[in-house]
Design a protein around this motif. Sequence first.
Motif, PDB file in Angstrom:
ATOM      1  N   SER A 164      25.815  27.379   5.591  1.00  0.00           N
ATOM      2  CA  SER A 164      26.244  26.936   4.409  1.00  0.00           C
ATOM      3  C   SER A 164      25.972  25.332   3.869  1.00  0.00           C
ATOM      4  O   SER A 164      25.131  25.128   5.271  1.00  0.00           O
ATOM      5  CB  SER A 164      27.370  27.241   4.528  1.00  0.00           C
ATOM      6  N   ASN A 206      32.103  22.446   7.683  1.00  0.00           N
ATOM      7  CA  ASN A 206      32.580  23.808   6.252  1.00  0.00           C
ATOM      8  C   ASN A 206      32.792  24.877   6.666  1.00  0.00           C
ATOM      9  O   ASN A 206      31.980  26.708   6.706  1.00  0.00           O
ATOM     10  CB  ASN A 206      31.333  24.256   5.510  1.00  0.00           C
ATOM     11  N   ASN A 214      32.111  28.124   4.727  1.00  0.00           N
ATOM     12  CA  ASN A 214      32.795  27.879   3.676  1.00  0.00           C
ATOM     13  C   ASN A 214      32.431  26.708   2.732  1.00  0.00           C
ATOM     14  O   ASN A 214      32.704  25.338   3.749  1.00  0.00           O
ATOM     15  CB  ASN A 214      34.099  27.642   3.391  1.00  0.00           C
ATOM     16  N   SER A 215      31.257  26.650   1.734  1.00  0.00           N
ATOM     17  CA  SER A 215      30.559  24.739   1.382  1.00  0.00           C
ATOM     18  C   SER A 215      31.634  23.694   1.067  1.00  0.00           C
ATOM     19  O   SER A 215      32.814  24.551   0.694  1.00  0.00           O
ATOM     20  CB  SER A 215      29.875  25.444   0.026  1.00  0.00           C
ATOM     21  N   THR A 216      31.641  23.005   1.951  1.00  0.00           N
ATOM     22  CA  THR A 216      32.092  21.584   1.460  1.00  0.00           C
ATOM     23  C   THR A 216      32.029  20.579   1.010  1.00  0.00           C
ATOM     24  O   THR A 216      30.197  20.232   0.674  1.00  0.00           O
ATOM     25  CB  THR A 216      32.812  21.023   3.001  1.00  0.00           C
ATOM     26  N   GLY A 260      35.724  24.480   3.346  1.00  0.00           N
ATOM     27  CA  GLY A 260      36.105  24.867   1.583  1.00  0.00           C
ATOM     28  C   GLY A 260      36.736  23.907   1.199  1.00  0.00           C
ATOM     29  O   GLY A 260      36.440  24.197   0.029  1.00  0.00           O
ATOM     30  N   LYS A 289      42.601  20.740   3.253  1.00  0.00           N
ATOM     31  CA  LYS A 289      41.709  21.050   3.294  1.00  0.00           C
ATOM     32  C   LYS A 289      42.163  22.495   1.565  1.00  0.00           C
ATOM     33  O   LYS A 289      43.282  22.467   0.885  1.00  0.00           O
ATOM     34  CB  LYS A 289      42.082  22.894   4.023  1.00  0.00           C
TER      35      LYS A 289
END
Length: 185
Positions: A81, A99, A119-121, A138, A154
């Motif tokens: 990701s 991520n 989950n992209s950060t 995320g 988060k």
Amino acid sequence: MHPIKYLWAARAVIYKMTFGKIGNMTYIGKPTFIEGRKNIYVGNRVRIFPGIRMEAIGNGTISIGDNCAIEQNVHITSKDSNLYIGDNVTIAANTFITNLDHEYRDISKSVMEQGCLLNSTSIGEGSFIGYGVSIQAGTKLGRHCVVGTGAVVKGEFPDYSVIVGIPGRVVKRYDKTCEQWKRTY
């Protein structure tokens, strides 16, 4: 420039051959560990101090914008990701940015034997990440966010927010009409 930083600049020149990108006027202190160099992209005038640990695992990418400062002992992990750090970001020492989360639902297996949740950060332009912060998978920080020392962050946070605590929460926002930071609680 301090004499040791010439060595760090030379290291960045050598890394240009193995990284996805290393920009001009960038220097890198002696790393602890770097994995997946071809998927790591570093902009111009980036200062990375000793002890960096960067892991671009599988198809994971790490993109660091221009004019960033990353202090000692920072750990950045991206798996399959994207992890994006915008321009003009400062990351204080002993910070962790990721991520991925480890899966833990199957109690018949150890956590390390289970998969990862991806989950992209992203960290917005001009943000400041304080000492010892954890940025979890995320997380989306807007532009010019300030994250206080030791926070665990988060979620999604709007531009011009001050975020503190465990879990991280917004305690101030910049009010453009009166040009001041105002408490949100």
